[in-house]
Design a protein around this motif. Structure first.
Motif, PDB file in Angstrom:
ATOM      1  N   ALA A   1     -46.980  22.916  -1.659  1.00  0.00           N
ATOM      2  CA  ALA A   1     -47.253  22.838  -0.217  1.00  0.00           C
ATOM      3  C   ALA A   1     -48.199  21.672   0.073  1.00  0.00           C
ATOM      4  O   ALA A   1     -49.165  21.447  -0.661  1.00  0.00           O
ATOM      5  CB  ALA A   1     -47.870  24.151   0.265  1.00  0.00           C
ATOM      6  N   PRO A   2     -47.981  20.870   1.147  1.00  0.00           N
ATOM      7  CA  PRO A   2     -48.843  19.724   1.473  1.00  0.00           C
ATOM      8  C   PRO A   2     -50.228  20.162   1.933  1.00  0.00           C
ATOM      9  O   PRO A   2     -50.374  21.171   2.621  1.00  0.00           O
ATOM     10  CB  PRO A   2     -48.071  19.024   2.588  1.00  0.00           C
ATOM     11  CG  PRO A   2     -47.245  20.094   3.215  1.00  0.00           C
ATOM     12  CD  PRO A   2     -46.878  21.033   2.109  1.00  0.00           C
ATOM     13  N   VAL A   3     -51.232  19.377   1.509  1.00  0.00           N
ATOM     14  CA  VAL A   3     -52.611  19.656   1.902  1.00  0.00           C
ATOM     15  C   VAL A   3     -52.828  19.149   3.336  1.00  0.00           C
ATOM     16  O   VAL A   3     -52.481  18.011   3.663  1.00  0.00           O
ATOM     17  CB  VAL A   3     -53.594  18.978   0.938  1.00  0.00           C
ATOM     18  CG1 VAL A   3     -55.035  19.270   1.358  1.00  0.00           C
ATOM     19  CG2 VAL A   3     -53.336  19.467  -0.483  1.00  0.00           C
ATOM     20  N   LYS A   4     -53.423  19.959   4.191  1.00  0.00           N
ATOM     21  CA  LYS A   4     -53.665  19.598   5.588  1.00  0.00           C
ATOM     22  C   LYS A   4     -54.842  18.621   5.680  1.00  0.00           C
ATOM     23  O   LYS A   4     -55.950  18.933   5.207  1.00  0.00           O
ATOM     24  CB  LYS A   4     -53.938  20.849   6.411  1.00  0.00           C
ATOM     25  CG  LYS A   4     -54.008  20.569   7.893  1.00  0.00           C
ATOM     26  CD  LYS A   4     -54.218  21.852   8.677  1.00  0.00           C
ATOM     27  CE  LYS A   4     -54.288  21.559  10.158  1.00  0.00           C
ATOM     28  NZ  LYS A   4     -54.495  22.805  10.941  1.00  0.00           N
ATOM     29  N   VAL A   5     -54.621  17.460   6.258  1.00  0.00           N
ATOM     30  CA  VAL A   5     -55.654  16.428   6.405  1.00  0.00           C
ATOM     31  C   VAL A   5     -56.118  16.397   7.863  1.00  0.00           C
ATOM     32  O   VAL A   5     -55.282  16.353   8.780  1.00  0.00           O
ATOM     33  CB  VAL A   5     -55.114  15.047   5.982  1.00  0.00           C
ATOM     34  CG1 VAL A   5     -56.206  13.989   6.127  1.00  0.00           C
ATOM     35  CG2 VAL A   5     -54.593  15.087   4.560  1.00  0.00           C
ATOM     36  N   THR A   6     -57.434  16.411   8.062  1.00  0.00           N
ATOM     37  CA  THR A   6     -57.970  16.389   9.421  1.00  0.00           C
ATOM     38  C   THR A   6     -57.843  14.998  10.046  1.00  0.00           C
ATOM     39  O   THR A   6     -57.627  13.989   9.356  1.00  0.00           O
ATOM     40  CB  THR A   6     -59.449  16.808   9.413  1.00  0.00           C
ATOM     41  OG1 THR A   6     -60.187  15.875   8.621  1.00  0.00           O
ATOM     42  CG2 THR A   6     -59.610  18.207   8.832  1.00  0.00           C
ATOM     43  N   ARG A   7     -58.044  14.963  11.361  1.00  0.00           N
ATOM     44  CA  ARG A   7     -57.948  13.682  12.073  1.00  0.00           C
ATOM     45  C   ARG A   7     -59.088  12.739  11.691  1.00  0.00           C
ATOM     46  O   ARG A   7     -58.913  11.526  11.605  1.00  0.00           O
ATOM     47  CB  ARG A   7     -57.969  13.939  13.579  1.00  0.00           C
ATOM     48  CG  ARG A   7     -57.766  12.713  14.441  1.00  0.00           C
ATOM     49  CD  ARG A   7     -57.765  13.068  15.904  1.00  0.00           C
ATOM     50  NE  ARG A   7     -56.682  14.004  16.214  1.00  0.00           N
ATOM     51  CZ  ARG A   7     -56.479  14.523  17.422  1.00  0.00           C
ATOM     52  NH1 ARG A   7     -57.325  14.215  18.416  1.00  0.00           N
ATOM     53  NH2 ARG A   7     -55.478  15.349  17.634  1.00  0.00           N
ATOM     54  N   TRP A   8     -60.268  13.292  11.472  1.00  0.00           N
ATOM     55  CA  TRP A   8     -61.406  12.458  11.092  1.00  0.00           C
ATOM     56  C   TRP A   8     -61.190  11.807   9.727  1.00  0.00           C
ATOM     57  O   TRP A   8     -61.529  10.637   9.531  1.00  0.00           O
ATOM     58  CB  TRP A   8     -62.668  13.309  11.079  1.00  0.00           C
ATOM     59  CG  TRP A   8     -63.880  12.591  10.575  1.00  0.00           C
ATOM     60  CD1 TRP A   8     -64.545  12.819   9.420  1.00  0.00           C
ATOM     61  CD2 TRP A   8     -64.563  11.507  11.204  1.00  0.00           C
ATOM     62  NE1 TRP A   8     -65.594  11.976   9.276  1.00  0.00           N
ATOM     63  CE2 TRP A   8     -65.635  11.142  10.378  1.00  0.00           C
ATOM     64  CE3 TRP A   8     -64.374  10.817  12.396  1.00  0.00           C
ATOM     65  CZ2 TRP A   8     -66.515  10.132  10.690  1.00  0.00           C
ATOM     66  CZ3 TRP A   8     -65.256   9.799  12.715  1.00  0.00           C
ATOM     67  CH2 TRP A   8     -66.303   9.462  11.878  1.00  0.00           C
ATOM     68  N   GLU A   9     -60.591  12.549   8.780  1.00  0.00           N
ATOM     69  CA  GLU A   9     -60.326  11.966   7.471  1.00  0.00           C
ATOM     70  C   GLU A   9     -59.261  10.883   7.548  1.00  0.00           C
ATOM     71  O   GLU A   9     -59.345   9.860   6.849  1.00  0.00           O
ATOM     72  CB  GLU A   9     -59.901  13.069   6.510  1.00  0.00           C
ATOM     73  CG  GLU A   9     -61.025  14.031   6.156  1.00  0.00           C
ATOM     74  CD  GLU A   9     -60.539  15.132   5.240  1.00  0.00           C
ATOM     75  OE1 GLU A   9     -59.307  15.217   5.033  1.00  0.00           O
ATOM     76  OE2 GLU A   9     -61.380  15.898   4.739  1.00  0.00           O
ATOM     77  N   ARG A  10     -58.267  11.095   8.391  1.00  0.00           N
ATOM     78  CA  ARG A  10     -57.249  10.052   8.567  1.00  0.00           C
ATOM     79  C   ARG A  10     -57.856   8.801   9.169  1.00  0.00           C
ATOM     80  O   ARG A  10     -57.498   7.679   8.803  1.00  0.00           O
ATOM     81  CB  ARG A  10     -56.112  10.564   9.450  1.00  0.00           C
ATOM     82  CG  ARG A  10     -55.239  11.616   8.783  1.00  0.00           C
ATOM     83  CD  ARG A  10     -53.897  11.760   9.503  1.00  0.00           C
ATOM     84  NE  ARG A  10     -54.086  12.066  10.911  1.00  0.00           N
ATOM     85  CZ  ARG A  10     -54.126  13.303  11.408  1.00  0.00           C
ATOM     86  NH1 ARG A  10     -53.997  14.367  10.598  1.00  0.00           N
ATOM     87  NH2 ARG A  10     -54.267  13.500  12.689  1.00  0.00           N
ATOM     88  N   LEU A  11     -58.803   8.994  10.121  1.00  0.00           N
ATOM     89  CA  LEU A  11     -59.452   7.826  10.742  1.00  0.00           C
ATOM     90  C   LEU A  11     -60.321   7.081   9.737  1.00  0.00           C
ATOM     91  O   LEU A  11     -60.345   5.840   9.720  1.00  0.00           O
ATOM     92  CB  LEU A  11     -60.292   8.279  11.937  1.00  0.00           C
ATOM     93  CG  LEU A  11     -61.025   7.189  12.719  1.00  0.00           C
ATOM     94  CD1 LEU A  11     -60.023   6.196  13.313  1.00  0.00           C
ATOM     95  CD2 LEU A  11     -61.878   7.798  13.823  1.00  0.00           C
ATOM     96  N   LYS A  12     -61.012   7.814   8.865  1.00  0.00           N
ATOM     97  CA  LYS A  12     -61.856   7.148   7.875  1.00  0.00           C
ATOM     98  C   LYS A  12     -61.035   6.390   6.849  1.00  0.00           C
ATOM     99  O   LYS A  12     -61.453   5.333   6.364  1.00  0.00           O
ATOM    100  CB  LYS A  12     -62.739   8.176   7.172  1.00  0.00           C
ATOM    101  CG  LYS A  12     -63.864   8.714   8.013  1.00  0.00           C
ATOM    102  CD  LYS A  12     -64.947   9.372   7.179  1.00  0.00           C
ATOM    103  CE  LYS A  12     -64.382  10.430   6.271  1.00  0.00           C
ATOM    104  NZ  LYS A  12     -65.466  11.070   5.460  1.00  0.00           N
ATOM    105  N   ASN A  13     -59.896   6.903   6.497  1.00  0.00           N
ATOM    106  CA  ASN A  13     -59.072   6.260   5.481  1.00  0.00           C
ATOM    107  C   ASN A  13     -58.153   5.185   6.044  1.00  0.00           C
ATOM    108  O   ASN A  13     -57.451   4.524   5.269  1.00  0.00           O
ATOM    109  CB  ASN A  13     -58.231   7.318   4.757  1.00  0.00           C
ATOM    110  CG  ASN A  13     -59.098   8.294   3.980  1.00  0.00           C
ATOM    111  OD1 ASN A  13     -60.160   7.919   3.477  1.00  0.00           O
ATOM    112  ND2 ASN A  13     -58.656   9.542   3.898  1.00  0.00           N
ATOM    113  N   SER A  14     -58.157   5.006   7.359  1.00  0.00           N
ATOM    114  CA  SER A  14     -57.327   3.961   7.953  1.00  0.00           C
ATOM    115  C   SER A  14     -57.938   2.587   7.692  1.00  0.00           C
ATOM    116  O   SER A  14     -59.070   2.451   7.210  1.00  0.00           O
ATOM    117  CB  SER A  14     -57.164   4.206   9.451  1.00  0.00           C
ATOM    118  OG  SER A  14     -58.415   4.131  10.094  1.00  0.00           O
TER     119      SER A  14
END
Length: 243
Positions: A19-32
């Motif tokens: 099952a895929p791990v749920k990534v928060t919006r803040w983590e996606r923004l930091k890794n962008s």
């Protein structure tokens, strides 16, 4: 039965692992890309500030000099006069000369102020800010004029002629040329040109002369002492004359 339960547990564990791990919006923004760039920029500024503090701690004299220069530059930048302040000073100087008689006005002050007033009325005064210094210079035409020469860029005045057209320099909240021209504006030097050379220049009195003049002025207000006739009978004519 035990084998079936073991198979069920293994299947459920594999499903959870897949099952895929749920990534928060803040983590996606930091890794962008934008987040990585901002973090690297923040890290660079943090390191630069740390090195600056360490250098100031190791060399306090050099740091004080740099801080003084930066503070002086900021003070000059924030206190530089603008075009409206120049017009205000010009009106004040013109009023100061206007209340004086033409016979006692300083010729240099009157000529300089009248020239500036004429240029201001013609709309030919220009203002140029150079950061910590402001310049006031004259142009050939009013910007609101409809003449072709006033709007043609090929006929504009080149920058190399700017030093010849500068009329005043504003620095540290003051227009220096106008202030120097208005020095002794109420003294007409032409009135004293017929006097001898030694009388044309005056020097301020010393402290002793001022005190002596003040004492004489105070003594002039004292009442006169009149000698009675009885006291004067026993004195000789020489003593009476001395008294």
């Amino acid at each position: 039965m035990a084998a079936s339960w073991t198979a069920i547990r293994l299947c459920s564990g594999a499903a959870k692992a897949a099952a895929p791990v749920k990534v928060t919006r803040w983590e996606r923004l930091k890794n962008s890309k934008a987040g990585v760039w901002c973090r690297s920029l923040f890290s660079d500024y943090k390191e630069a500030c740390r090195e600056t503090v360490v250098a100031c701690w190791e060399r306090p004299v050099k740091a004080s000099i740099y801080l003084g220069l930066l503070g002086g530059a900021w003070t000059c930048f924030s206190s530089r006069p603008d075009h409206s302040s120049f017009e205000t000073n010009l009106v004040e100087c013109s009023n100061q000369l206007g209340v004086l008689s033409p016979w006692i006005r300083n010729g240099t002050s009157d000529k300089h102020v009248q020239n500036l007033v004429k240029l201001c009325n013609d709309g030919r005064l220009r203002h140029l800010s150079l950061g910590i210094v402001s310049l006031t210079y004259c142009a050939d035409y009013d910007p609101d004029s409809s003449l072709y020469e006033a709007h043609c860029s090929n006929l504009s005045v080149p920058w190399r002629e700017l030093p010849k057209r500068v009329l005043d320099v504003g620095f540290a909240g003051q227009w220096w040329i106008l202030a120097s021209k208005m020095k002794d504006y109420d003294i007409n030097e032409e009135e004293f040109k017929h006097l001898p050379v030694q009388m044309q220049a005056t020097t301020p009195p010393s402290v002793q002369e001022v005190e002596r003049n003040e004492k004489l002025h105070k003594d002039s207000w004292l009442p006169l002492k009149m000698e009675s006739e009885e006291e004067g009978e026993g004195k000789s004519p020489e003593e009476k004359t001395a008294v």
